[in-house]
Structure formats: C-alpha cells, structure tokens
Design a protein around this motif. Structure first.
Motif, PDB file in Angstrom:
ATOM      1  N   ILE A  82      -9.552  -9.144   1.587  1.00 55.01           N
ATOM      2  CA  ILE A  82      -9.494  -8.747  -0.052  1.00 55.01           C
ATOM      3  C   ILE A  82      -8.931  -7.366  -0.153  1.00 55.01           C
ATOM      4  CG2 ILE A  82     -11.008  -8.518  -2.022  1.00 55.01           C
ATOM      5  CD1 ILE A  82     -12.942 -10.535  -0.827  1.00 55.01           C
ATOM      6  N   PRO A  83      -8.034  -7.245  -0.982  1.00 59.45           N
ATOM      7  CA  PRO A  83      -7.468  -5.840  -1.274  1.00 59.45           C
ATOM      8  C   PRO A  83      -8.491  -5.111  -1.985  1.00 59.45           C
ATOM      9  CG  PRO A  83      -5.858  -7.434  -2.014  1.00 59.45           C
ATOM     10  CD  PRO A  83      -7.071  -8.443  -1.697  1.00 59.45           C
ATOM     11  N   ASN A  84      -8.810  -3.891  -1.906  1.00 57.19           N
ATOM     12  CA  ASN A  84      -9.938  -2.869  -2.286  1.00 57.19           C
ATOM     13  C   ASN A  84      -9.453  -1.766  -2.850  1.00 57.19           C
ATOM     14  OD1 ASN A  84      -8.990  -1.378  -0.117  1.00 57.19           O
ATOM     15  ND2 ASN A  84     -10.178  -2.793   1.349  1.00 57.19           N
ATOM     16  N   ALA A  85     -10.603  -0.801  -3.108  1.00 56.49           N
ATOM     17  CA  ALA A  85     -10.333   0.599  -3.662  1.00 56.49           C
ATOM     18  C   ALA A  85      -9.439   1.405  -2.860  1.00 56.49           C
ATOM     19  CB  ALA A  85     -11.619   0.910  -4.126  1.00 56.49           C
ATOM     20  N   LEU A  86      -9.464   1.246  -1.775  1.00 56.87           N
ATOM     21  CA  LEU A  86      -9.097   2.149  -0.691  1.00 56.87           C
ATOM     22  C   LEU A  86      -7.455   1.808  -0.807  1.00 56.87           C
ATOM     23  CD1 LEU A  86      -9.218   4.245   1.668  1.00 56.87           C
ATOM     24  CD2 LEU A  86      -9.186   2.287   3.327  1.00 56.87           C
ATOM     25  N   MET A  87      -6.907   0.606  -0.768  1.00 56.00           N
ATOM     26  CA  MET A  87      -5.783  -0.017  -0.898  1.00 56.00           C
ATOM     27  C   MET A  87      -5.342   0.808  -2.147  1.00 56.00           C
ATOM     28  SD  MET A  87      -6.001  -3.705   0.926  1.00 56.00           S
ATOM     29  CE  MET A  87      -4.404  -4.004   0.592  1.00 56.00           C
ATOM     30  N   SER A  88      -5.830   0.460  -3.157  1.00 51.88           N
ATOM     31  CA  SER A  88      -5.520   0.968  -4.614  1.00 51.88           C
ATOM     32  C   SER A  88      -5.219   2.533  -4.538  1.00 51.88           C
ATOM     33  CB  SER A  88      -6.830   0.715  -5.399  1.00 51.88           C
ATOM     34  OG  SER A  88      -6.256   1.187  -6.776  1.00 51.88           O
ATOM     35  N   ALA A  89      -6.016   3.277  -3.902  1.00 48.27           N
ATOM     36  CA  ALA A  89      -5.756   4.464  -3.630  1.00 48.27           C
ATOM     37  C   ALA A  89      -4.299   4.952  -2.923  1.00 48.27           C
ATOM     38  CB  ALA A  89      -6.855   5.369  -3.228  1.00 48.27           C
ATOM     39  N   TYR A  90      -4.160   4.135  -1.966  1.00 51.38           N
ATOM     40  CA  TYR A  90      -2.871   4.297  -1.142  1.00 51.38           C
ATOM     41  C   TYR A  90      -1.715   3.921  -2.082  1.00 51.38           C
ATOM     42  CZ  TYR A  90       0.485   2.743   2.378  1.00 51.38           C
ATOM     43  OH  TYR A  90       1.661   2.323   3.142  1.00 51.38           O
ATOM     44  N   TYR A  91      -1.581   2.969  -2.744  1.00 49.99           N
ATOM     45  CA  TYR A  91      -0.533   2.722  -3.647  1.00 49.99           C
ATOM     46  C   TYR A  91      -0.385   3.705  -4.594  1.00 49.99           C
ATOM     47  CZ  TYR A  91       0.416  -1.590  -0.749  1.00 49.99           C
ATOM     48  OH  TYR A  91       0.769  -2.437   0.136  1.00 49.99           O
ATOM     49  N   ARG A  92      -1.503   4.088  -5.428  1.00 51.16           N
ATOM     50  CA  ARG A  92      -1.242   5.029  -6.441  1.00 51.16           C
ATOM     51  C   ARG A  92      -0.552   6.051  -5.880  1.00 51.16           C
ATOM     52  NH1 ARG A  92      -4.067   6.094 -11.170  1.00 51.16           N
ATOM     53  NH2 ARG A  92      -5.764   4.460 -10.935  1.00 51.16           N
TER      54      ARG A  92
ATOM     55  N   GLN B 127      -5.475  -6.798  -8.559  1.00 53.87           N
ATOM     56  CA  GLN B 127      -5.387  -6.340  -9.923  1.00 53.87           C
ATOM     57  C   GLN B 127      -5.959  -4.769  -9.927  1.00 53.87           C
ATOM     58  OE1 GLN B 127      -8.011  -9.061 -11.844  1.00 53.87           O
ATOM     59  NE2 GLN B 127      -6.232 -10.412 -12.401  1.00 53.87           N
ATOM     60  N   GLN B 128      -6.813  -4.257  -9.175  1.00 51.27           N
ATOM     61  CA  GLN B 128      -6.850  -3.099  -8.961  1.00 51.27           C
ATOM     62  C   GLN B 128      -5.710  -2.206  -8.437  1.00 51.27           C
ATOM     63  OE1 GLN B 128     -10.424  -1.602  -6.905  1.00 51.27           O
ATOM     64  NE2 GLN B 128     -10.920  -3.854  -6.091  1.00 51.27           N
ATOM     65  N   VAL B 129      -5.019  -2.780  -7.689  1.00 53.24           N
ATOM     66  CA  VAL B 129      -3.768  -2.120  -7.012  1.00 53.24           C
ATOM     67  C   VAL B 129      -2.850  -1.917  -8.155  1.00 53.24           C
ATOM     68  CG1 VAL B 129      -1.890  -2.025  -5.438  1.00 53.24           C
ATOM     69  CG2 VAL B 129      -4.174  -2.755  -4.562  1.00 53.24           C
ATOM     70  N   THR B 130      -2.415  -3.369  -8.770  1.00 50.92           N
ATOM     71  CA  THR B 130      -1.220  -3.273  -9.930  1.00 50.92           C
ATOM     72  C   THR B 130      -1.768  -2.126 -11.030  1.00 50.92           C
ATOM     73  OG1 THR B 130      -1.964  -5.029 -10.805  1.00 50.92           O
ATOM     74  CG2 THR B 130      -0.291  -5.310  -9.213  1.00 50.92           C
TER      75      THR B 130
END
Length: 374
Positions: A37-47, A85-88
């Motif tokens: 599952i994609p997570n908050a860490l991945m969201s920070a990385y892409y941001r 959805q967090q990532v996008t």
C-alpha cells in the motif's frame, strides 16, 4: 536544430508541463505491508520532487501476480487506491503532474512473491536468466533470488489480463492520476509478448511481429477507453547491443530492434497515444542509441518523446537541440536531488546518490536528501 531550453514549457493532452525535466519511474520498494500500500512516506517523496515538469510513478503492479520485487506498490485494491490518493493530492498541491506506471513483471518473479506460491505467468514457459529479484528487502537485510520457472498463459488468461489493465487504469483515475504509462520495457510482461526471444506462442498473440504486438495493442486500447488516448504513454527499452548476457533482460535484444520498435511506435501513433518513453541502456560504457533510430522514431511518432538513461543536463540539452527528444528523465540524479530543476537552472552542485538505500528501508536515502540553499 532547435533553440529550446529544458525550462521551455511543453503542452500535450491538455496539460502544460512547466519544464522538460522529468522524474522517470524508479522502483524504491517502500510500500506498507501487508498489502503493498502506498503511504505517507511515499507521498512526501513525490511531493519533494514535484518541481519536475512531469512525473511517472515507480512501477505499480496491476494485480498480485504482477509483482517481481518485495514491497513494490499495487493499484488493484481499495487500500492501494486510497494510498495513491495521498500521493496525487500532494503532487497536485505543489502544482505537479503525475502519471501512474502500470506494471506487470510476468516471468521476472519468484514463487514466494506469487499468490499461494504459484509459478509466475508469461507468454511462454521460458525462465528468465541472468537477472535477480528481491524476495525480501529492508534497511538491514535483503535477499535476492533467481526468477522461478513461469507457466504459459492460456489465450483466455491473456484476454483476462487485458481487462486487468483496464481496471488498473480505472483505479488510477480514482486515485487522482493525470494519466497512465504502460511499462512495455526492461523484459517485463508487455515486453515479453513483443520479443521473439520470450514469445513462442502459436495462438493469435504469437508468431509474426504483428501478432506479438497484439497484446500491447489490446492493452493500450483498454486503458485508452478509461483515460483517452492522449493521457496514455508507453515505455520501451530498444536495446541494439549488449556486452554481457546479464544485460539481455533489460530490454531483450531483438534480431531487428529498429524494425520492431519503429513498427510498435507506428501502431501507437495510429492509436493516438500521448507520448513515448524510451529507456536507453544505462550501464557503464553502454552504447548510445543509434541516431538513425532517433530520426526514424521522430518521423514515425507525432507526439512528445521522452528519453532517460544516463542522462546529464548536457546530454539532454543536446538531444533537445537536435530535435530528437522533448522530455528527459533523470533517475538516480533526481533521487539524490529533490530540487533538481532548481539546481540545473542555477548551476548548483549535485548531491551524490546513496546506492545502499535505493531499495527498501525508510526515510534514509529516500526523503532526507538535502535541498539546495536559497
């Protein structure tokens, strides 16, 4: 020759890219377990990297059998969709544009990664050689294994996979992605169907080049039905030579790579896809892509063409000036430099990449690379 800059905007598919510097798909193996599952860490990385003109996610498996490496994310469960959805959301808040790379590894997998320990699936029962897959990964431990012997897909199962790609595109749209890219490179499933080395089928999906391209065509048409043709891209790795067997899996060297991939590009151009992404050989002293191929590709495909693989700012500028490419992916350079466009623009030095933290782990070597000072 053109006088375009890497900071010249690029428009396609109703999108305006703020520069020609792209984050290409990069496996990092940091999804939450269980469930990939994609997570908050991945969201920070892409941001952090949303100043790229264009972003494509790491390879994202369309179904459980599509996984070939531990801890890579999926796009087939509600939990995965919510995670993406967090990532996008994060990327869009920063004004970025992001496509989801739809991935199925086919035979490049291990039974320990497959549902119920079953054999991986492939166009033909031919084992992948001279390549390793991660069956366990983490900051302090990791295990590599040879891929397991695959079993050949039935014709009915091939058609089922086309539908799985369509559903994955539906999920990507729900997750808020701006489009999708089909991973048809690096020896994975779509590439396996195209290649004469890995596709020995005798049904409508094997034999002549046109038949070997049929699966890609049907998958492309399926995701076009969801996003529209212009919001779909396809990635190829057209290798023209190798120096060791270990490199064959990276793209599968056809007896006629020029003819194979120009025909594939022509088919995709007829379908109206938004862009092509070309993954060039990236090992030390690897050969450059032939100029004749770049020229033929430009003549054949009317949309933007993205190149990546050992690209420096200088090389990207040259290929852009020559008129062969429109967009350029900087892989490990972007991993180590989250503010890469600014560093290029202002002539700043680059952080070196930490090779030990590329796959698996947590924040270290992922979201802790320093930004340049204002």
């Amino acid at each position: 020759m053109t006088d375009l800059s890497l900071f010249e905007p690029l428009s396609f598919a109703g999108l305006t890219l703020k520069n020609r510097i792209a984050l290409p798909p990069l496996t990092r193996s940091r999804s939450t377990q269980p469930g990939d599952i994609p997570n908050a860490l991945m969201s920070a990385y892409y941001r952090q990297r949303a100043t790229a003109g264009f972003m494509i996610t790491e390879g994202t498996q369309i179904e459980p059998r599509g996984q070939g490496y531990a801890w890579t994310p999926g796009i087939y469960s509600p939990e995965q969709v919510a995670g993406w959805q967090q990532v996008t959301r994060a990327v869009h808040e920063e004004g970025g544009i992001i496509f989801c790379q739809l991935w199925h590894v086919g035979r490049v997998s291990h039974t320990s990664l497959q549902p119920d320990g079953q054999a991986p699936v492939a166009p033909s029962a031919l084992k992948a050689t001279a390549v390793k897959v991660f069956i366990e990964t983490g900051p302090e431990s990791g295990a590599l294994a040879d891929p397991s012997m695959p079993r050949e897909l039935t014709t009915a199962e091939v058609r089922e996979l086309v539908e799985m790609y369509r559903v994955a595109a539906v999920n990507a749209k729900k997750a808020g992605f701006d489009g999708v890219e089909l991973h048809s490179a690096n020896g994975y499933l779509l590439n396996q169907f195209i290649s004469e080395h890995t596709n020995h089928r005798t049904d409508e999906y094997g034999g002549s080049l046109e038949k070997r391209l049929r699966f890609l065509r049907e998958v492309t048409e399926a995701v076009i039905s969801v996003f529209g043709a212009q919001r779909v891209g396809v990635r190829f790795a057209p290798l023209f030579e190798t120096t060791t067997e270990e490199r064959v899996y990276l793209g599968l060297v056809e007896s006629d790579p020029h003819g194979t991939y120009i025909r594939a590009a022509s088919m995709l151009n007829d379908l109206g896809v938004g862009y092509l992404s070309i993954a060039e050989a990236d090992w030390d002293n690897s050969p450059d892509l032939p100029v004749s191929f770049r020229e033929a590709l430009r003549e054949t495909f009317s949309g933007p063409i993205m190149y990546s693989g050992r690209y420096t700012e200088k090389k990207a500028k040259q290929v852009l000036a020559d008129g062969y490419g429109d967009l350029f992916g900087f892989g490990r350079t972007f991993i180590a430099n989250p503010d890469l466009p600014r560093r290029f623009r202002d002539g700043l030095s680059l952080n070196p990449v930490n090779h030990a933290t590329l796959y698996g782990g947590g924040e270290q070597g992922y979201i802790d690379y320093p930004f340049s000072k204002p």
